[in-house]
Design an enzyme around this catalytic site. Structure first.
Site, PDB file in Angstrom:
ATOM      1  NE  ARG A   1      -1.410   0.857   4.001  1.00  0.00           N
ATOM      2  CZ  ARG A   1      -0.619   1.719   4.639  1.00  0.00           C
ATOM      3  NH1 ARG A   1      -0.599   2.992   4.294  1.00  0.00           N
ATOM      4  NH2 ARG A   1       0.167   1.311   5.625  1.00  0.00           N
TER       5      ARG A   1
ATOM      6  CD  GLU B   1       0.881   3.053  20.085  1.00  0.00           C
ATOM      7  OE1 GLU B   1       0.587   3.310  18.907  1.00  0.00           O
ATOM      8  OE2 GLU B   1       1.616   2.096  20.411  1.00  0.00           O
TER       9      GLU B   1
ATOM     10  CD1 TRP C   1      -0.103   6.615  17.639  1.00  0.00           C
ATOM     11  CD2 TRP C   1      -1.368   6.429  15.805  1.00  0.00           C
ATOM     12  NE1 TRP C   1      -0.654   5.359  17.641  1.00  0.00           N
ATOM     13  CE2 TRP C   1      -1.438   5.213  16.525  1.00  0.00           C
ATOM     14  CE3 TRP C   1      -2.087   6.551  14.608  1.00  0.00           C
ATOM     15  CZ2 TRP C   1      -2.193   4.120  16.082  1.00  0.00           C
ATOM     16  CZ3 TRP C   1      -2.845   5.461  14.180  1.00  0.00           C
ATOM     17  CH2 TRP C   1      -2.883   4.270  14.914  1.00  0.00           C
TER      18      TRP C   1
ATOM     19  CE1 TYR D   1      -4.958  -1.196  16.858  1.00  0.00           C
ATOM     20  CE2 TYR D   1      -4.051   0.960  16.337  1.00  0.00           C
ATOM     21  CZ  TYR D   1      -4.113  -0.403  16.103  1.00  0.00           C
ATOM     22  OH  TYR D   1      -3.329  -0.962  15.131  1.00  0.00           O
TER      23      TYR D   1
ATOM     24  NE  ARG E   1     -15.035 -22.879  25.619  1.00  0.00           N
ATOM     25  CZ  ARG E   1     -15.696 -23.741  26.389  1.00  0.00           C
ATOM     26  NH1 ARG E   1     -15.082 -24.298  27.420  1.00  0.00           N
ATOM     27  NH2 ARG E   1     -16.954 -24.040  26.137  1.00  0.00           N
TER      28      ARG E   1
ATOM     29  CB  CYS F   1      -1.566  -3.190  12.753  1.00  0.00           C
ATOM     30  SG  CYS F   1      -1.348  -2.036  11.374  1.00  0.00           S
TER      31      CYS F   1
ATOM     32  NE  ARG G   1      -5.119  -4.465   9.551  1.00  0.00           N
ATOM     33  CZ  ARG G   1      -4.382  -3.779   8.685  1.00  0.00           C
ATOM     34  NH1 ARG G   1      -3.797  -4.397   7.673  1.00  0.00           N
ATOM     35  NH2 ARG G   1      -4.230  -2.485   8.818  1.00  0.00           N
TER      36      ARG G   1
ATOM     37  CG  ASP H   1       7.555  -1.793  10.202  1.00  0.00           C
ATOM     38  OD1 ASP H   1       8.582  -2.502  10.221  1.00  0.00           O
ATOM     39  OD2 ASP H   1       7.574  -0.568   9.980  1.00  0.00           O
TER      40      ASP H   1
ATOM     41  CG  ASN I   1       3.025  -3.998  17.544  1.00  0.00           C
ATOM     42  OD1 ASN I   1       3.515  -4.178  16.428  1.00  0.00           O
ATOM     43  ND2 ASN I   1       2.231  -2.978  17.800  1.00  0.00           N
TER      44      ASN I   1
ATOM     45  CG  HIS J   1       5.172  -6.383   6.249  1.00  0.00           C
ATOM     46  ND1 HIS J   1       3.845  -6.598   6.567  1.00  0.00           N
ATOM     47  CD2 HIS J   1       5.426  -5.082   6.575  1.00  0.00           C
ATOM     48  CE1 HIS J   1       3.328  -5.487   7.060  1.00  0.00           C
ATOM     49  NE2 HIS J   1       4.274  -4.555   7.086  1.00  0.00           N
ATOM     50  CG  LEU J   2      11.764  -7.736   7.585  1.00  0.00           C
ATOM     51  CD1 LEU J   2      13.044  -8.511   7.299  1.00  0.00           C
ATOM     52  CD2 LEU J   2      11.901  -6.916   8.864  1.00  0.00           C
ATOM     53  CE1 TYR J   3       6.017  -0.975   4.235  1.00  0.00           C
ATOM     54  CE2 TYR J   3       6.358  -1.305   6.597  1.00  0.00           C
ATOM     55  CZ  TYR J   3       5.510  -1.064   5.516  1.00  0.00           C
ATOM     56  OH  TYR J   3       4.161  -0.930   5.722  1.00  0.00           O
TER      57      TYR J   3
END
Length: 298
Positions: A25, A63, A85, A127, A159, A179, A200, A203, A211, A241-243
């Site tokens: 994206r 955050e 942000w 969020y 549960r 994310c 989902r 980075d 995170n 992923h890695l940029y």
């Protein structure tokens, strides 16, 4: 015995060596794998605070506390010195006005002018809105965090102890769709609190370290509020992923040896999940390698 950080380094190596090269994206491009898992036993002191580069853990927890307050405007974050942000509202402002304002000038204007902040510092229903004020079709707002704490205290074998932020009806209004999407909790028969978080999109160089320590901090707070011991923390990644503009930095990090695992504790117990402050978190024994700079892909 392997260092708890080795699994994170193995993940970086796996993406670097075998990731699918993709246009994403942002236009920067990534190396991506689909499906990853990391596990840490917080009860045994396996705090997921990276040592192969410095993670500014206070920024991550500030955050998190901002999320827990239900806030969605960057002004309160900037007043705390947190700028992570700013990229998204800055990009929206530049696109809408054509003004080539610098990030520092934009942030200073947000802090100084509440009316400007209300117009240009708002991120939409991200969020904090979904965690604390999920809007139902009947107009009723649902506080998912308060409901989770109550269930942990009164029905720990449930549960259904989870919360999430992927509100389909409001995705189009968000500066960035969530994310880290779903958090689920599990209490063992001997009173240990386990957590699982599904992310989902991640980075893996810039974001994942934040995170992980935020997930650990939240689990620690919830355990304290519910009178539980700490158990396992499980992180699950979707598009992991890695940029492409981070690959040299990743190689530098992989050349470093992990150092001693630090420890985190809470210095007091507030009356509720809403009462925590950054001063309540103490991290001891953190001696990381230096930070490694990289650009955020917007």
């Amino acid at each position: 015995m392997r260092h708890p950080e080795d699994q994170y380094l193995d993940l970086l190596s796996r993406i670097l060596d075998g990731g699918d090269r993709r246009i994403d994206r942002t236009g920067v491009g990534t190396l991506s794998i689909f499906g990853a898992m990391l596990r840490y036993d917080l009860g045994r002191g396996e705090l997921p605070l990276l040592t192969t580069k410095r993670i500014y853990w206070k920024t991550a927890i500030r955050e998190l506390l901002w999320f827990l307050k239900g806030e969605t405007n960057i002004r309160s974050l900037l007043l705390e010195g947190v700028t992570i942000w700013s990229d998204w509202p800055l990009a929206a402002y530049r696109k809408a006005t054509g003004e080539e304002i610098s990030q520092k000038e934009f942030e200073a204007r947000i802090v100084a002018d509440e009316a400007f902040a209300a117009r240009w510092g708002e991120l939409g229903p991200v969020y904090g809105k979904q965690w604390r004020r999920w809007l139902g079709p009947d107009g009723h707002e649902h506080d998912q965090i308060a409901a989770l704490v109550e269930t942990l205290k009164t029905n720990p074998s449930s549960r259904r102890m989870l919360f999430h932020a992927w509100n389909v009806a409001e995705l189009g209004e968000m500066a960035l769709p969530p994310c880290h999407m779903v958090y689920q909790y599990h209490v063992t028969s001997d009173g240990r609190l386990n957590s699982l978080m599904l992310q989902r999109s991640v980075d893996s160089f810039l974001g994942l370290g934040f995170n992980l320590i935020a997930q650990a901090a939240l689990q620690t707070m919830l355990a304290q509020q519910a009178g539980l011991k700490l158990g396992e923390m499980v992180w699950v990644g979707g598009d992991t992923h890695l940029y492409l503009n981070h690959l040299d930095q990743v190689r530098e990090q992989l050349s470093r040896e992990p150092r001693a695992v630090p420890a985190m504790r809470l210095l007091r117990k507030p009356d509720s999940i809403d009462g925590y402050r950054i001063e309540d978190f103490d991290v001891a024994g953190y001696d990381p390698h230096p930070a490694i700079a990289a650009e955020v892909a917007v």
